[in-house]
Motif scaffolding. Structure first.
Motif, PDB file in Angstrom:
ATOM      1  N   UNK A   1       0.851  -1.185   0.000  1.00  0.00           N
ATOM      2  CA  UNK A   1       0.000   0.000   0.000  1.00  0.00           C
ATOM      3  C   UNK A   1       0.888   1.236   0.000  1.00  0.00           C
ATOM      4  N   UNK A   2       0.729   2.033  -1.037  1.00  0.00           N
ATOM      5  CA  UNK A   2       1.447   3.294  -1.137  1.00  0.00           C
ATOM      6  C   UNK A   2       0.604   4.414  -0.550  1.00  0.00           C
ATOM      7  N   UNK A   3       1.281   5.374   0.043  1.00  0.00           N
ATOM      8  CA  UNK A   3       0.608   6.545   0.601  1.00  0.00           C
ATOM      9  C   UNK A   3       1.127   7.804  -0.055  1.00  0.00           C
ATOM     10  N   UNK A   4       0.263   8.789  -0.151  1.00  0.00           N
ATOM     11  CA  UNK A   4       0.634  10.109  -0.662  1.00  0.00           C
ATOM     12  C   UNK A   4       0.051  11.133   0.301  1.00  0.00           C
ATOM     13  N   UNK A   5       0.901  11.660   1.156  1.00  0.00           N
ATOM     14  CA  UNK A   5       0.458  12.662   2.127  1.00  0.00           C
ATOM     15  C   UNK A   5       0.483  14.034   1.459  1.00  0.00           C
ATOM     16  N   UNK A   6      -0.648  14.698   1.489  1.00  0.00           N
ATOM     17  CA  UNK A   6      -0.780  15.990   0.832  1.00  0.00           C
ATOM     18  C   UNK A   6      -0.809  17.105   1.863  1.00  0.00           C
TER      19      UNK A   6
ATOM     20  N   UNK B   1      -6.501  -0.636  -6.019  1.00  0.00           N
ATOM     21  CA  UNK B   1      -7.602   0.218  -5.568  1.00  0.00           C
ATOM     22  C   UNK B   1      -7.020   1.528  -5.050  1.00  0.00           C
ATOM     23  N   UNK B   2      -7.613   2.624  -5.476  1.00  0.00           N
ATOM     24  CA  UNK B   2      -7.223   3.940  -4.973  1.00  0.00           C
ATOM     25  C   UNK B   2      -8.239   4.373  -3.924  1.00  0.00           C
ATOM     26  N   UNK B   3      -7.744   4.847  -2.818  1.00  0.00           N
ATOM     27  CA  UNK B   3      -8.627   5.337  -1.762  1.00  0.00           C
ATOM     28  C   UNK B   3      -8.008   6.574  -1.136  1.00  0.00           C
ATOM     29  N   UNK B   4      -8.746   7.170  -0.218  1.00  0.00           N
ATOM     30  CA  UNK B   4      -8.191   8.336   0.467  1.00  0.00           C
ATOM     31  C   UNK B   4      -8.771   8.416   1.866  1.00  0.00           C
TER      32      UNK B   4
ATOM     33  N   UNK C   1      -6.818  12.379   7.284  1.00  0.00           N
ATOM     34  CA  UNK C   1      -5.356  12.343   7.224  1.00  0.00           C
ATOM     35  C   UNK C   1      -4.832  13.118   6.016  1.00  0.00           C
ATOM     36  N   UNK C   2      -5.757  13.545   5.147  1.00  0.00           N
ATOM     37  CA  UNK C   2      -5.391  14.254   3.904  1.00  0.00           C
ATOM     38  C   UNK C   2      -4.372  13.443   3.097  1.00  0.00           C
ATOM     39  N   UNK C   3      -4.680  12.178   2.938  1.00  0.00           N
ATOM     40  CA  UNK C   3      -3.751  11.238   2.315  1.00  0.00           C
ATOM     41  C   UNK C   3      -4.470  10.389   1.269  1.00  0.00           C
ATOM     42  N   UNK C   4      -3.785  10.180   0.168  1.00  0.00           N
ATOM     43  CA  UNK C   4      -4.251   9.307  -0.913  1.00  0.00           C
ATOM     44  C   UNK C   4      -3.491   7.990  -0.808  1.00  0.00           C
ATOM     45  N   UNK C   5      -4.160   6.889  -1.133  1.00  0.00           N
ATOM     46  CA  UNK C   5      -3.534   5.578  -1.056  1.00  0.00           C
ATOM     47  C   UNK C   5      -3.665   4.839  -2.385  1.00  0.00           C
ATOM     48  N   UNK C   6      -2.728   3.937  -2.603  1.00  0.00           N
ATOM     49  CA  UNK C   6      -2.822   2.993  -3.712  1.00  0.00           C
ATOM     50  C   UNK C   6      -2.569   1.611  -3.137  1.00  0.00           C
ATOM     51  N   UNK C   7      -3.633   0.823  -3.039  1.00  0.00           N
ATOM     52  CA  UNK C   7      -3.509  -0.553  -2.595  1.00  0.00           C
ATOM     53  C   UNK C   7      -3.231  -1.426  -3.807  1.00  0.00           C
ATOM     54  N   UNK C   8      -2.102  -2.098  -3.789  1.00  0.00           N
ATOM     55  CA  UNK C   8      -1.695  -2.937  -4.913  1.00  0.00           C
ATOM     56  C   UNK C   8      -1.669  -4.387  -4.451  1.00  0.00           C
ATOM     57  N   UNK C   9      -2.513  -5.193  -5.042  1.00  0.00           N
ATOM     58  CA  UNK C   9      -2.611  -6.617  -4.707  1.00  0.00           C
ATOM     59  C   UNK C   9      -2.153  -7.461  -5.884  1.00  0.00           C
ATOM     60  N   UNK C  10      -1.782  -8.689  -5.583  1.00  0.00           N
ATOM     61  CA  UNK C  10      -1.351  -9.635  -6.624  1.00  0.00           C
ATOM     62  C   UNK C  10      -0.332  -8.986  -7.563  1.00  0.00           C
TER      63      UNK C  10
END
Length: 122
Positions: A19-24, A69-72, A76-85
């Motif tokens: 899971x990647x995070x992007x703190x804005x 899946x992209x979520x936020x 936390x004012x943060x965007x996420x990228x959940x990468x599976x498989x």
């Protein structure tokens, strides 16, 4: 000041997850379309997908749409990228991106994070 800071990259075995995070900072992620891009050496940066300001995943590339899946988190004012498989071809530097207008009369500017490296071992 608008700033995007990615984190969460690393080494993962094929089939694993990250899971990647992007703190804005400097703006609210809930009010902007925000995207994840990725780039491998000697290739153009490519769009992975977008989280619209309304909170929907959009433009997920075909090769990842069943696994990423992209979520936020607005608090936390943060965007996420959940990468599976994850597959070996998913190895890249992943970047967070948005466009933002500092004032109503100001031109839109593109903002990129510094990137986070994802390595997938086969």
């Amino acid at each position: 000041q608008v700033q995007l800071v990615e984190s969460g990259g690393g080494l993962v075995q094929a089939g694993g997850s990250l899971r990647l995070s992007c703190a804005a900072s400097g703006f609210a992620v809930s009010r902007n379309d925000m995207s994840w891009y990725r780039q491998v050496p000697e290739k153009e940066r490519e769009l992975v997908g977008t989280m619209t300001s309304k909170g929907h995943n959009a433009n997920l590339r075909d090769s990842v749409k069943d696994r990423f899946i992209i979520s936020r988190d607005n608090a936390e004012n943060t965007l996420y990228l959940q990468m599976n498989s994850l597959k070996p071809e998913g190895a890249a530097v992943y970047y967070c991106f948005t466009t933002f207008r500092l004032c109503s009369e100001c031109p839109s500017r593109d903002y990129w994070g510094q990137g986070t490296q994802v390595t997938v071992s086969s």
